[in-house]
Scaffold this motif. Structure first.
Motif, PDB file in Angstrom:
ATOM      1  N   SER A   1       0.831  -1.214   0.000  1.00  0.00           N
ATOM      2  CA  SER A   1       0.000   0.000   0.000  1.00  0.00           C
ATOM      3  C   SER A   1       0.861   1.258   0.000  1.00  0.00           C
ATOM      4  O   SER A   1       0.510   2.255  -0.641  1.00  0.00           O
ATOM      5  CB  SER A   1      -0.954  -0.002   1.199  1.00  0.00           C
ATOM      6  N   GLU A   2       2.004   1.220   0.672  1.00  0.00           N
ATOM      7  CA  GLU A   2       2.901   2.374   0.683  1.00  0.00           C
ATOM      8  C   GLU A   2       3.524   2.596  -0.699  1.00  0.00           C
ATOM      9  O   GLU A   2       3.654   3.740  -1.155  1.00  0.00           O
ATOM     10  CB  GLU A   2       3.995   2.178   1.730  1.00  0.00           C
ATOM     11  N   GLN A   3       3.915   1.509  -1.348  1.00  0.00           N
ATOM     12  CA  GLN A   3       4.479   1.626  -2.694  1.00  0.00           C
ATOM     13  C   GLN A   3       3.444   2.205  -3.661  1.00  0.00           C
ATOM     14  O   GLN A   3       3.770   3.070  -4.471  1.00  0.00           O
ATOM     15  CB  GLN A   3       4.969   0.270  -3.199  1.00  0.00           C
ATOM     16  N   LEU A   4       2.221   1.707  -3.578  1.00  0.00           N
ATOM     17  CA  LEU A   4       1.168   2.209  -4.466  1.00  0.00           C
ATOM     18  C   LEU A   4       0.836   3.666  -4.168  1.00  0.00           C
ATOM     19  O   LEU A   4       0.560   4.452  -5.084  1.00  0.00           O
ATOM     20  CB  LEU A   4      -0.087   1.343  -4.333  1.00  0.00           C
ATOM     21  N   ALA A   5       0.858   4.047  -2.885  1.00  0.00           N
ATOM     22  CA  ALA A   5       0.555   5.430  -2.520  1.00  0.00           C
ATOM     23  C   ALA A   5       1.593   6.391  -3.080  1.00  0.00           C
ATOM     24  O   ALA A   5       1.273   7.541  -3.391  1.00  0.00           O
ATOM     25  CB  ALA A   5       0.487   5.557  -0.996  1.00  0.00           C
ATOM     26  N   HIS A   6       2.837   5.941  -3.225  1.00  0.00           N
ATOM     27  CA  HIS A   6       3.900   6.785  -3.762  1.00  0.00           C
ATOM     28  C   HIS A   6       4.088   6.595  -5.265  1.00  0.00           C
ATOM     29  O   HIS A   6       5.012   7.167  -5.846  1.00  0.00           O
ATOM     30  CB  HIS A   6       5.225   6.510  -3.040  1.00  0.00           C
ATOM     31  N   GLY A   7       3.233   5.764  -5.876  1.00  0.00           N
ATOM     32  CA  GLY A   7       3.321   5.550  -7.311  1.00  0.00           C
ATOM     33  C   GLY A   7       4.561   4.781  -7.732  1.00  0.00           C
ATOM     34  O   GLY A   7       5.039   4.943  -8.849  1.00  0.00           O
ATOM     35  N   GLN A   8       5.084   3.947  -6.861  1.00  0.00           N
ATOM     36  CA  GLN A   8       6.277   3.166  -7.171  1.00  0.00           C
ATOM     37  C   GLN A   8       5.895   1.711  -7.403  1.00  0.00           C
ATOM     38  O   GLN A   8       4.881   1.235  -6.876  1.00  0.00           O
ATOM     39  CB  GLN A   8       7.285   3.268  -6.032  1.00  0.00           C
ATOM     40  N   PRO A   9       6.692   0.999  -8.196  1.00  0.00           N
ATOM     41  CA  PRO A   9       6.377  -0.407  -8.439  1.00  0.00           C
ATOM     42  C   PRO A   9       6.628  -1.250  -7.181  1.00  0.00           C
ATOM     43  O   PRO A   9       7.463  -0.917  -6.343  1.00  0.00           O
ATOM     44  CB  PRO A   9       7.344  -0.805  -9.551  1.00  0.00           C
ATOM     45  N   ILE A  10       5.880  -2.339  -7.056  1.00  0.00           N
ATOM     46  CA  ILE A  10       6.048  -3.257  -5.929  1.00  0.00           C
ATOM     47  C   ILE A  10       7.118  -4.273  -6.330  1.00  0.00           C
ATOM     48  O   ILE A  10       6.890  -5.115  -7.197  1.00  0.00           O
ATOM     49  CB  ILE A  10       4.723  -3.954  -5.582  1.00  0.00           C
ATOM     50  N   ILE A  11       8.274  -4.182  -5.695  1.00  0.00           N
ATOM     51  CA  ILE A  11       9.390  -5.070  -5.997  1.00  0.00           C
ATOM     52  C   ILE A  11       9.562  -6.016  -4.814  1.00  0.00           C
ATOM     53  O   ILE A  11       9.815  -5.590  -3.684  1.00  0.00           O
ATOM     54  CB  ILE A  11      10.680  -4.272  -6.257  1.00  0.00           C
ATOM     55  N   VAL A  12       9.404  -7.293  -5.100  1.00  0.00           N
ATOM     56  CA  VAL A  12       9.442  -8.304  -4.042  1.00  0.00           C
ATOM     57  C   VAL A  12      10.793  -8.314  -3.336  1.00  0.00           C
ATOM     58  O   VAL A  12      10.867  -8.475  -2.105  1.00  0.00           O
ATOM     59  CB  VAL A  12       9.087  -9.702  -4.606  1.00  0.00           C
ATOM     60  N   GLY A  13      11.887  -8.123  -4.057  1.00  0.00           N
ATOM     61  CA  GLY A  13      13.219  -8.110  -3.450  1.00  0.00           C
ATOM     62  C   GLY A  13      13.360  -7.010  -2.404  1.00  0.00           C
ATOM     63  O   GLY A  13      13.961  -7.206  -1.346  1.00  0.00           O
ATOM     64  N   ASP A  14      12.786  -5.828  -2.710  1.00  0.00           N
ATOM     65  CA  ASP A  14      12.826  -4.726  -1.736  1.00  0.00           C
ATOM     66  C   ASP A  14      12.025  -5.087  -0.491  1.00  0.00           C
ATOM     67  O   ASP A  14      12.428  -4.776   0.634  1.00  0.00           O
ATOM     68  CB  ASP A  14      12.275  -3.442  -2.357  1.00  0.00           C
ATOM     69  N   TYR A  15      10.888  -5.731  -0.713  1.00  0.00           N
ATOM     70  CA  TYR A  15      10.048  -6.150   0.414  1.00  0.00           C
ATOM     71  C   TYR A  15      10.784  -7.158   1.302  1.00  0.00           C
ATOM     72  O   TYR A  15      10.799  -7.033   2.524  1.00  0.00           O
ATOM     73  CB  TYR A  15       8.741  -6.756  -0.093  1.00  0.00           C
TER      74      TYR A  15
END
Length: 129
Positions: A41-55
């Motif tokens: 939800s934070e990634q989507l709120a900032h308009g950034q892609p959801i990258i599993v490695g970052d998670y």
């Protein structure tokens, strides 16, 4: 004929381990699930892609930070209690010896005729460690 237990003996012997393991697994799974919800939800709120490695990197860091603080607390509790025990705090053996002397004195005052026999009987039944 005795009723057979439905629980396998290995499960019964290791019940504490299994309960602890299940609680651990459920808590880690819940931590990572809710972490994923927050991360995505934070990634989507900032308009950034959801990258599993970052998670995964973020959750590993958070998990190890949590474990580190818990281990430090546990180590302090064990070491601190050991030091206090050794130094003669009220929880130490010396406190028990003092209490036992007081109780012996009271028993001798309350029942002088039978006190020694009673104390010897208790000493045999409950020897000092």
């Amino acid at each position: 004929m005795a009723a057979q237990s439905l629980t396998p003996s290995w499960l019964k012997r290791k019940a504490y381990f299994w309960v602890t393991f299940i609680l651990f697994a459920v808590s880690v799974a819940a931590h990572w699930y809710f972490g994923w919800k927050d991360f995505s939800s934070e990634q989507l709120a900032h308009g950034q892609p959801i990258i599993v490695g970052d998670y995964v990197n973020q959750m590993m860091r958070e998990t190890f930070e949590n474990w580190q603080s818990e281990f430090l607390q546990l180590i302090w509790q064990v070491v601190g209690l050991s030091l206090l025990w050794y130094c003669g705090s009220p929880q130490s053996k010396e406190g028990d010896d003092r209490r036992e002397k007081k109780l012996d004195f009271i028993i001798r005052r309350l029942d002088p005729e039978n006190a020694e026999a009673l104390l010897k009987e208790w000493e045999q039944k409950y020897p000092c460690k």
